[in-house]
Design a protein around this motif. Structure first.
Motif, PDB file in Angstrom:
ATOM      1  N   GLY A  88       0.904  -1.350   0.022  1.00  0.00           N
ATOM      2  CA  GLY A  88      -0.074  -0.172  -0.068  1.00  0.00           C
ATOM      3  C   GLY A  88       0.907   1.274   0.038  1.00  0.00           C
ATOM      4  O   GLY A  88       1.997   1.136   0.308  1.00  0.00           O
ATOM      5  N   LEU A  89       0.323   2.296  -0.468  1.00  0.00           N
ATOM      6  CA  LEU A  89       1.022   3.536  -0.364  1.00  0.00           C
ATOM      7  C   LEU A  89       1.507   4.048   1.040  1.00  0.00           C
ATOM      8  O   LEU A  89       0.761   3.960   1.936  1.00  0.00           O
ATOM      9  CB  LEU A  89      -0.072   4.693  -0.813  1.00  0.00           C
ATOM     10  N   PRO A  90       2.706   4.665   0.916  1.00  0.00           N
ATOM     11  CA  PRO A  90       3.277   4.830   2.340  1.00  0.00           C
ATOM     12  C   PRO A  90       2.531   6.032   3.114  1.00  0.00           C
ATOM     13  O   PRO A  90       2.128   6.023   4.147  1.00  0.00           O
ATOM     14  CB  PRO A  90       4.567   5.523   2.053  1.00  0.00           C
ATOM     15  N   GLU A  91       1.912   6.930   2.204  1.00  0.00           N
ATOM     16  CA  GLU A  91       1.364   8.045   3.020  1.00  0.00           C
ATOM     17  C   GLU A  91      -0.108   7.395   3.692  1.00  0.00           C
ATOM     18  O   GLU A  91      -0.845   7.981   4.527  1.00  0.00           O
ATOM     19  CB  GLU A  91       1.061   9.102   1.891  1.00  0.00           C
ATOM     20  N   LEU A  92      -0.682   6.471   2.955  1.00  0.00           N
ATOM     21  CA  LEU A  92      -1.962   5.705   3.469  1.00  0.00           C
ATOM     22  C   LEU A  92      -1.789   5.210   4.828  1.00  0.00           C
ATOM     23  O   LEU A  92      -2.394   5.165   5.715  1.00  0.00           O
ATOM     24  CB  LEU A  92      -2.632   5.053   2.661  1.00  0.00           C
ATOM     25  N   ARG A  93      -0.647   4.349   4.821  1.00  0.00           N
ATOM     26  CA  ARG A  93      -0.193   3.453   5.948  1.00  0.00           C
ATOM     27  C   ARG A  93       0.173   4.391   6.986  1.00  0.00           C
ATOM     28  O   ARG A  93      -0.292   4.523   8.020  1.00  0.00           O
ATOM     29  CB  ARG A  93       0.816   2.472   5.664  1.00  0.00           C
ATOM     30  N   ASP A  94       0.933   5.396   6.541  1.00  0.00           N
ATOM     31  CA  ASP A  94       1.307   6.555   7.710  1.00  0.00           C
ATOM     32  C   ASP A  94       0.030   7.270   8.195  1.00  0.00           C
ATOM     33  O   ASP A  94      -0.175   7.321   9.560  1.00  0.00           O
ATOM     34  CB  ASP A  94       1.940   8.097   7.140  1.00  0.00           C
ATOM     35  N   ALA A  95      -1.010   7.689   7.354  1.00  0.00           N
ATOM     36  CA  ALA A  95      -2.231   8.310   7.832  1.00  0.00           C
ATOM     37  C   ALA A  95      -3.093   7.443   8.864  1.00  0.00           C
ATOM     38  O   ALA A  95      -3.590   7.673   9.964  1.00  0.00           O
ATOM     39  CB  ALA A  95      -3.040   8.750   6.775  1.00  0.00           C
ATOM     40  N   ILE A  96      -3.018   6.108   8.185  1.00  0.00           N
ATOM     41  CA  ILE A  96      -3.954   5.260   8.918  1.00  0.00           C
ATOM     42  C   ILE A  96      -3.327   4.840  10.610  1.00  0.00           C
ATOM     43  O   ILE A  96      -3.602   4.774  11.569  1.00  0.00           O
ATOM     44  CB  ILE A  96      -3.988   3.848   8.454  1.00  0.00           C
ATOM     45  N   ALA A  97      -1.713   4.922  10.493  1.00  0.00           N
ATOM     46  CA  ALA A  97      -1.038   4.453  11.659  1.00  0.00           C
ATOM     47  C   ALA A  97      -1.384   5.657  12.661  1.00  0.00           C
ATOM     48  O   ALA A  97      -1.479   5.582  13.817  1.00  0.00           O
ATOM     49  CB  ALA A  97       0.246   4.305  11.425  1.00  0.00           C
ATOM     50  N   LYS A  98      -1.367   6.949  12.081  1.00  0.00           N
ATOM     51  CA  LYS A  98      -1.511   8.169  13.056  1.00  0.00           C
ATOM     52  C   LYS A  98      -3.036   7.991  13.793  1.00  0.00           C
ATOM     53  O   LYS A  98      -3.113   8.457  14.698  1.00  0.00           O
ATOM     54  CB  LYS A  98      -1.381   9.391  12.452  1.00  0.00           C
ATOM     55  N   LEU A  99      -3.909   7.967  12.655  1.00  0.00           N
ATOM     56  CA  LEU A  99      -5.611   7.814  13.400  1.00  0.00           C
ATOM     57  C   LEU A  99      -5.815   6.686  14.280  1.00  0.00           C
ATOM     58  O   LEU A  99      -6.056   6.904  15.226  1.00  0.00           O
ATOM     59  CB  LEU A  99      -6.396   7.603  11.955  1.00  0.00           C
TER      60      LEU A  99
END
Lengths: 434, 434
Positions: A88-99
């Protein structure tokens, strides 16, 4: 065997899929109901779907927010037309991790590198079944359970379910109906082993589906210890994490446990999706999270076949980055809406003589229609189900969830009050019909 | 076996995936190349990816078109937030059926009800392997073949490949290098049977990947007859259907054959995707098409795990409905661009002493670097591959395609002239290096 298989058009495993699909107990819609989907204006006689766990209370708010966050295709980068990385896209994984770090109240921030995107939790759970079990092996599941989980594990991975039977009746030491205890898990495990079944994992859906129960911190710890005792993996399906609508109840995510509290980190895994907490089942975004590098690698190979569109991932990443909005606007609104809908609907059911198990989370209630059965049998339960269907309401009977006690139904209440009102009137009709 | 499996964290099939991934011959990027992805302005020393078959020549035109056709989230229907049907949205299947009826020059309009949407052709092909073969069985594939097809069949379905070896050298009766004949297919089949392998299907990639060959009408008929003789399924992978860039060459889709010309309709299946013909690999839309109802049903169960977002399906349906634009603007532009890029790139390679197989379709050429090998071995081929990587160009060596002859590489040319120019300069550097 070779000649049998070559004389058929399909592989034996495909024949097994067809036979599984044909034999599983699902509400038989064909022939009973053909009035289409309910719409107050366009199709007022249509069927009200209270079987699929979707939260239609949040779509207006989501539309508004998406409109601000979606980029115009005119500005799309070339990458949006191209394959995305398998995990998956790094920015999506980052955003999900933060949420999730915020919503799970994690003791340590989630690491996006331990995360793999799947196009839905069903695909993610199927992949967990595939990497943890060989064909014919089994996982432990408290029953009643979300019926889809069985398909996820059975259709392709050919993984069986060993039920941990939960009941309305309390045993000594239990404090509430359908309570999951390590003792019940142990009993189910020992029975399976005695029957020659290889058990590889416990799947813990927390908050529970269909019960709506939230497991206590002590329950989670007890079950982790039970699993460790038998060298079992534990898959935490926490897709309803943020749907707890009861005051004073809080969810105990696996991320709230310190690594030194968990007996075997390498055998603990986590699944989450946009579909439930965020009311976006159509978006096809879910994550598997694991501390086990080998399992991470195997899941990555599988995730190749479960990608979601690259541009879509980028949009969803942008949408999620406004963590404040999700935490302070979306989720409180969602919980408030669920709480109101739950109260309205369970009161309505109660007036019809249908008590509900006291769930504190989820999009559904576990409702006790047993006194409306002609007999305490699966046939009578399906008969009542057909009455409900004929009256225009689709629910999920206990038999599809392998429930041990007859007459229970999972009913999804995350709908507008006007629809719930119509649904209650229809349920009344069904209960009064012969 | 039970104790072995319980002592490991993973199932045996997951261990098999890891071992497959670790052992398959892929260009080893780690350690050799770490300069990131090529970008003329932002990263001029980055790696030029000529290994992944994507058509970056069409993104500007697509951006323009998508901008006209995409709806604002403000106008999204509730359905876009909800699960879609397992076989995909009806409007998307309709739109694809209409487009393919034109582009395949079908003798009968395609029936959208025979179509199942998958989130990519790899997932669709994996599903075909799963329903047609049991674990350990095999399919026939002309080699060299698209290396991803092997992963699709092997990683989860555990289906093996029986190679039909094609060669540069012509046999009596053959008219061109790497020609696929029913005789070669028969020979490979007999050899496999003699070795005890159960062969269930022939996968025919037409236009061929990596050769770029388009099969003649007679070839297709001969192969259908061969398959019928041995009761084999035939899966037509026609994902490059509309990339034929050579004047006077036309593609013979399975849809151009009347039902009475095909020996066994029930064993003929078709796969197509947005990724190649429409240059939209990031969109994750593909279809499986089958005349066999049982296979259709089994595929539908599997498709549950391969959905693409509902709203995205709706957008793509809207985009596709302008068939005229695709047929009269997009595809002619795409073919013109491919033709020009192909001519420019193959002439450049030729000047470097690298002849190409005369493919007439696809996004890639099959290029003969054999005279630059230190020896006719797999090791020497990988050594040359590493030289290319160090020079900043990623291609696909023949060994990854199970090619029988050493020194061939699949090279993707569907890129801007300026990038091809840089790539040619880098290839020159690689060929001159020691």
């Amino acid at each position: 065997m070779s000649s049998a298989s070559s004389s058929s058009s399909l592989s034996q495993r495909a024949e097994a899929i067809l036979s599984y699909e044909a034999n599983r107990v699902v509400p038989a819609l064909g022939g009973i109901v053909d009035q289409g989907k309910y719409d107050a204006e366009k199709n007022p006689n249509g069927l009200i779907n209270m079987g699929t766990a979707q939260n239609s209370l949040m779509y207006d708010l989501l539309r508004e927010k998406l409109n601000c966050s979606m980029e115009s295709p005119k500005t799309w980068s070339d990458e949006m037309f191209m394959y995305s990385p398998e995990e998956g896209l790094p920015e999506l994984r980052d955003a999900i991790a933060k949420l999730l770090t915020v919503t799970s109240r994690a003791v340590t921030p989630l690491n996006p590198d331990k995360m793999i995107i799947f196009n839905g939790a069903d695909a993610g759970l199927e992949a967990m079944g595939f990497v943890l079990c060989d064909s014919g092996e089994a996982v432990l599941l408290p029953v009643p359970f979300y019926y889809g989980l069985h398909s996820n594990l059975k259709v392709r991975p050919n993984v069986d379910v060993v039920p941990i039977p939960l009941t309305k009746e309390l045993r000594p030491g239990e404090t509430q109906p359908f309570e999951l205890t390590a003792e019940r898990a142990e009993e189910a495990y020992q029975k399976a082993v005695k029957e020659g079944v290889t058990v590889r994992a416990l799947f813990l859906v927390n908050p529970n589906n269909p019960l709506g129960d939230v497991y206590s911190r002590q329950q989670v710890l007890d079950l982790l210890k039970f699993a460790k005792r038998h060298d079992l993996h534990v898959v935490f399906d926490e897709v309803y994490m943020s749907t707890v609508f009861e005051d004073g109840v809080s969810h105990n995510s696996i991320f709230q446990f310190r690594e030194d509290e968990i007996p075997d980190m390498q055998k603990v895994h986590f699944v989450w999706t946009f579909s439930k907490d965020l009311a976006m089942s159509g978006m096809r975004i879910a994550v598997n999270y694991t501390w086990n590098n080998k399992i991470h690698e195997a899941l990555k190979s599988i995730a190749h076949f479960h990608g979601t569109p690259t541009g879509w991932q980028a949009h969803m990443a942008k949408l999620l980055t406004d963590t404040d909005w999700f935490v302070n606007v979306f989720l409180p609104t969602s919980v408030k809406n669920l709480k109101e809908a739950h109260r309205y609907f369970t009161q309505g059911l109660s007036q019809l003589g249908v008590p509900c198990h006291k769930g504190t989370a989820g999009l559904y209630v576990w409702a006790d229609f047993s006194k409306f059965l002609s007999a305490p049998t699966a046939e009578a339960e399906m008969e009542l189900n057909q009455k409900l269907l004929r009256a225009g309401v689709q629910c999920t009977p206990s038999v599809t969830c392998q429930g041990q006690e007859r007459g229970w139904f999972r009913v999804v209440f995350a709908k507008d009050k006007s629809i719930l009102e119509t649904a209650l009137a229809r349920i009344k009709t069904a209960l009064q019909s012969n």
